[in-house]
Design an enzyme around this catalytic site. Structure first.
Site, PDB file in Angstrom:
ATOM      1  N   LYS A 284      -0.760  30.241 161.085  1.00 29.80           N
ATOM      2  CA  LYS A 284      -0.469  30.699 159.524  1.00 29.80           C
ATOM      3  C   LYS A 284      -1.658  30.342 158.056  1.00 29.80           C
ATOM      4  CE  LYS A 284       3.983  30.465 156.752  1.00 29.80           C
ATOM      5  NZ  LYS A 284       3.313  30.121 154.786  1.00 29.80           N
ATOM      6  N   ARG A 289      -0.507  37.407 151.120  1.00 30.13           N
ATOM      7  CA  ARG A 289      -0.101  38.391 152.209  1.00 30.13           C
ATOM      8  C   ARG A 289       0.160  39.939 151.626  1.00 30.13           C
ATOM      9  NH1 ARG A 289       6.483  38.187 154.930  1.00 30.13           N
ATOM     10  NH2 ARG A 289       5.609  40.759 156.133  1.00 30.13           N
ATOM     11  N   GLU A 334      -2.874  38.146 156.514  1.00 35.52           N
ATOM     12  CA  GLU A 334      -2.856  37.696 155.491  1.00 35.52           C
ATOM     13  C   GLU A 334      -3.971  37.791 154.844  1.00 35.52           C
ATOM     14  OE1 GLU A 334      -0.068  35.524 154.400  1.00 35.52           O
ATOM     15  OE2 GLU A 334      -0.781  34.417 153.371  1.00 35.52           O
ATOM     16  N   ARG A 449      15.367  37.799 156.558  1.00 35.31           N
ATOM     17  CA  ARG A 449      14.939  36.781 157.184  1.00 35.31           C
ATOM     18  C   ARG A 449      15.889  36.690 158.064  1.00 35.31           C
ATOM     19  NH1 ARG A 449      12.353  33.046 154.610  1.00 35.31           N
ATOM     20  NH2 ARG A 449      12.976  33.590 152.462  1.00 35.31           N
TER      21      ARG A 449
HETATM   22  P1  AMP Z   1       6.089  31.531 154.350  1.00 35.09           P
HETATM   23  O1  AMP Z   1       5.765  31.915 152.737  1.00 35.09           O
HETATM   24  O2  AMP Z   1       5.890  30.322 154.010  1.00 35.09           O
HETATM   25  O3  AMP Z   1       8.090  31.588 154.161  1.00 35.09           O
HETATM   26  O4  AMP Z   1       5.313  32.122 155.446  1.00 35.09           O
HETATM   27  C1  AMP Z   1       5.631  33.146 155.643  1.00 35.09           C
HETATM   28  C2  AMP Z   1       4.410  33.792 155.135  1.00 35.09           C
HETATM   29  O5  AMP Z   1       2.868  33.147 156.028  1.00 35.09           O
HETATM   30  C3  AMP Z   1       4.165  34.924 154.932  1.00 35.09           C
HETATM   31  O6  AMP Z   1       4.975  35.579 154.010  1.00 35.09           O
HETATM   32  C4  AMP Z   1       2.605  35.938 155.252  1.00 35.09           C
HETATM   33  O7  AMP Z   1       2.037  35.946 153.852  1.00 35.09           O
HETATM   34  C5  AMP Z   1       1.912  34.432 155.887  1.00 35.09           C
HETATM   35  N1  AMP Z   1       1.810  34.814 156.609  1.00 35.09           N
HETATM   36  C6  AMP Z   1       0.330  34.227 157.658  1.00 35.09           C
HETATM   37  N2  AMP Z   1      -0.096  33.867 158.570  1.00 35.09           N
HETATM   38  C7  AMP Z   1       1.255  34.357 159.255  1.00 35.09           C
HETATM   39  C8  AMP Z   1       1.042  35.311 160.144  1.00 35.09           C
HETATM   40  N3  AMP Z   1      -0.091  34.891 161.478  1.00 35.09           N
HETATM   41  N4  AMP Z   1       2.145  36.241 160.764  1.00 35.09           N
HETATM   42  C9  AMP Z   1       3.009  36.522 159.564  1.00 35.09           C
HETATM   43  N5  AMP Z   1       2.523  35.428 158.476  1.00 35.09           N
HETATM   44  C10 AMP Z   1       2.062  35.374 158.072  1.00 35.09           C
END
Ligand code: AMP
Length: 621
Positions: A284, A289, A334, A449
């Site tokens: 991650k 994004r 990302e 989601r």
């Molecule tokens: P969060 O913002 O904490 O809900 O986490 C989801 C976000 O992680 C996504 O919207 C992306 O911006 C980010 N992200 C980072 N790495 C990845 C990945 N390998 N696959 C999908 N999303 C990712």
């Protein structure tokens, strides 16, 4: 259509005290507007002149707007300025001066929506030498003919202050209300089925419930298209022209953003494997994004909330042209700033510096970006959204050519919690945020989601495992020493997309330095208001409300039940954060993208589960 009608509705919508009332007013308004003008009305309802993905800056400085008001009313600039200092809202100032004009206009016309929109658009696109003067002239031309109420709303557009508090879900609900009758007529079988169920369950409220369910169905059908085509203006036009059937015409199009899929969260590697079985596990990355679109030689880049960012990232545009071997593609990744010398990622605070409109070239050289791609949604004229993730990933691999900027996310496939854990630790130690596990068989679900993606982040001892992104809803002036900053505490909340409302979750007074408080006061006092915004549900009454616009990252010790806060309110209690602390501003998120109420509920349930588990362990020891 006469602009006066629209202004009249805007006035009523602004004064509406519930979302239901707002929806009814919008439905009434939309019914009156002809199809060819509806898109303009929709953008204005959103406080804009085009969909979000068109990089159209309305910006006109306050002093130029005051000049236009002075010119058309026959009052001195000084008098206009004085009034502005008094009331703090140029819309109200324009309204007042329009009602007491000293000079009679030589040429006056009845303003139409078309005319107002055209001039405002010219204001937005004017640039270069002499453009300020042209902007003043264009606005003055409108104010010259405007009735007081029209002047109020016209003026608010070029200063970016037309906030009616109408969210996209409310606009969709208004159309659902309009189309309910047609839907029931054309979908007799479906309606009868709903009616039969209701007859058995709830005979008294049958009519109301039938209408509610029908509207919900229509909203779902509109939203499904909105998720792949985030332009409510053109959707509204199709709805006006062809009813719900118009939605069939909507297809994924390069250049029009798709709403991103969102990740769920679970607390451990075991839980993830239990839920998904064999799955893909990716690092991650903590950056922006981006939705990247390519068609022939053209590239567009959109943020997670459909904002056009193409101009900000020339390095990525160039790299995509070189490294993506497809005529047409829409993919996601990302982007992070990468330190070439140290061979490590910069923290998010550095990456965020690349989100800028000025000095783009300098910052591009200073902090070049890398784009880690993780999904492919469209390829050479075909939507891939219904393919399984593993197929999409395979095609994504095939179209990326080796190069310095664009690459794939690091990923493994596993069904072992241990292996997942090891990959997680490796990601963390290379400066990343954690992992996202992905269901290999899942379709791409735009705008929602679901458990197709599950994130796992580093946990902090004694703290909630994850931070919560909250929208600022209001603030308290503060007592004693804090009174001097004009801000002592913030009222913050999370978003409930089903109800299109923000629900309070905490009052934050600690963890803010003097500078932070000053900065927040400066930012919030510009948009403070005495009336609670309709889309906010709250039992608390802060000194000032603000329209949900700013997002902050908050950490807390835990989530507790609360008789005050309205997050997931069940009639007598909701959920709240215990010991909330402000960590940072999340300028990359817009209000609706803060944490959702349903996530908080799940975090609360996870927390309960974990504490019983650890209690169990201690008990056994
Ligand atoms: P969060 O913002 O904490 O809900 O986490 C989801 C976000 O992680 C996504 O919207 C992306 O911006 C980010 N992200 C980072 N790495 C990845 C990945 N390998 N696959 C999908 N999303 C990712």
């Amino acid at each position: 259509m006469h602009f006066e009608i629209l202004a009249g509705y805007f006035e009523k919508i602004e004064a509406a005290s519930s979302r239901l009332e707002m929806t009814a007013l919008l439905a009434e308004l939309f019914e009156k507007i002809p199809a060819k003008e509806i898109d303009k009305a929709i953008y204005l309802c959103q406080g804009r002149l085009a969909p979000l993905f068109e990089a159209l800056e309305i910006g006109m400085g306050e002093k130029f707007v005051m000049e236009a008001i002075a010119r058309t009313s026959g009052f001195e600039r000084k008098e206009v300025e004085k009034k502005f200092k008094e009331v703090g809202d140029l819309g109200l100032v324009a309204q007042e001066f329009a009602s007491k004009k000293r000079q009679k206009a030589l040429f006056k016309e009845d303003l139409t929506l078309e005319k107002v929109f055209a001039n405002l658009k010219k204001i937005a696109t004017a640039s270069g030498i002499g453009s300020q003067d042209l902007k003043i002239k264009l606005l003055a031309e409108l104010l010259n003919s405007a009735k007081p109420l029209e002047a109020k709303f016209i003026t608010r557009v070029p200063i970016g202050n037309l906030r009616l508090g109408v969210g996209d879900p409310t606009i969709m609900d208004a159309f659902a209300k309009i189309l309910a009758f047609e839907f029931a007529k054309e979908n007799k079988k479906e309606t009868e089925k709903i009616e039969k169920e209701l007859k058995e369950k709830n005979p008294e409220k049958r009519k109301e419930e039938l209408e509610r369910k029908t509207r919900q169905k229509i909203r779902e059908k509109i939203e499904e298209k909105y998720n792949i085509h985030s332009d409510l203006g053109s959707i509204a036009q199709l709805l006006k022209e062809h009813g719900l059937k118009g939605m069939e015409k909507i297809e994924i199009t390069p250049g029009i953003p798709i709403r991103p899929t969102l990740a769920e969260r679970l607390a451990s590697a075991e839980e993830i494997i239990k839920k998904l079985g064999k799955c893909a596990v990716e690092s991650k990355y903590d950056g922006f994004r981006l939705g990247v679109h390519k068609k022939n030689g053209q590239v567009w880049i959109f943020s997670r909330h459909s904002e056009n960012m193409t101009e900000m990232f020339p390095d990525i545009v160039e790299a995509v042209k070189k490294q993506i071997k497809a005529k047409e593609a829409i993919f996601e990744g990302e982007a992070l700033a990468f330190n070439e010398e140290a061979e490590e990622f910069y923290p998010f605070q550095v990456t965020i510096q690349r989100k800028r409109k000025y000095e783009v070239k300098e910052k591009t050289e200073e902090f070049p970006l890398r784009l880690f791609c993780f999904d492919l949604l469209f390829l050479n004229g075909k939507s891939l959204m219904n393919l399984a993730f593993k197929e999409r990933r395979k095609k994504l691999e095939e179209i990326i050519e080796k190069g310095k900027v664009v690459e794939l996310t690091k990923s493994i496939i596993t069904d072992s919690p241990k292996e997942l854990e090891r990959f997680f630790e490796k990601s963390i130690s290379s400066g990343l945020e954690g992992i996202i596990a992905k269901d290999l068989e899942a379709k791409y679900i735009a705008g929602a989601r679901k458990f197709a993606w599950i994130k796992l982040k580093r946990s902090y001892k004694g703290e909630l495992q994850d931070s919560i992104d909250c929208a600022i809803l209001g603030y308290f002036e503060g007592k004693g020493q804090r009174a001097e900053f004009g801000l002592g505490a913030l009222l913050v909340g999370v978003f409930n997309p089903k109800k299109d409302q923000f629900e309070t979750i905490a009052k934050i007074g600690t963890g803010m330095s003097e500078e932070r408080m000053k900065e927040l006061e400066k930012m919030l006092s510009k948009i403070k208001q005495k009336k609670k915004p309709v889309m906010v549900s709250s039992n608390l009454e802060p000194d000032y409300w603000v329209m949900p616009e700013f997002v902050i990252e908050v950490r807390a010790d835990e989530i507790t039940k609360s008789p005050i806060h309205t997050c997931n309110w069940n009639g007598s209690e909701g959920l709240a954060l215990r010991f909330p602390r402000l960590i940072s501003m999340r300028r990359d998120k817009k209000a609706e993208e803060c944490t959702h109420s349903s996530e908080v509920k799940r975090m609360f349930e996870n927390q309960k589960k974990q504490s019983t588990e650890s209690f169990g362990k201690e008990g056994n020891a």
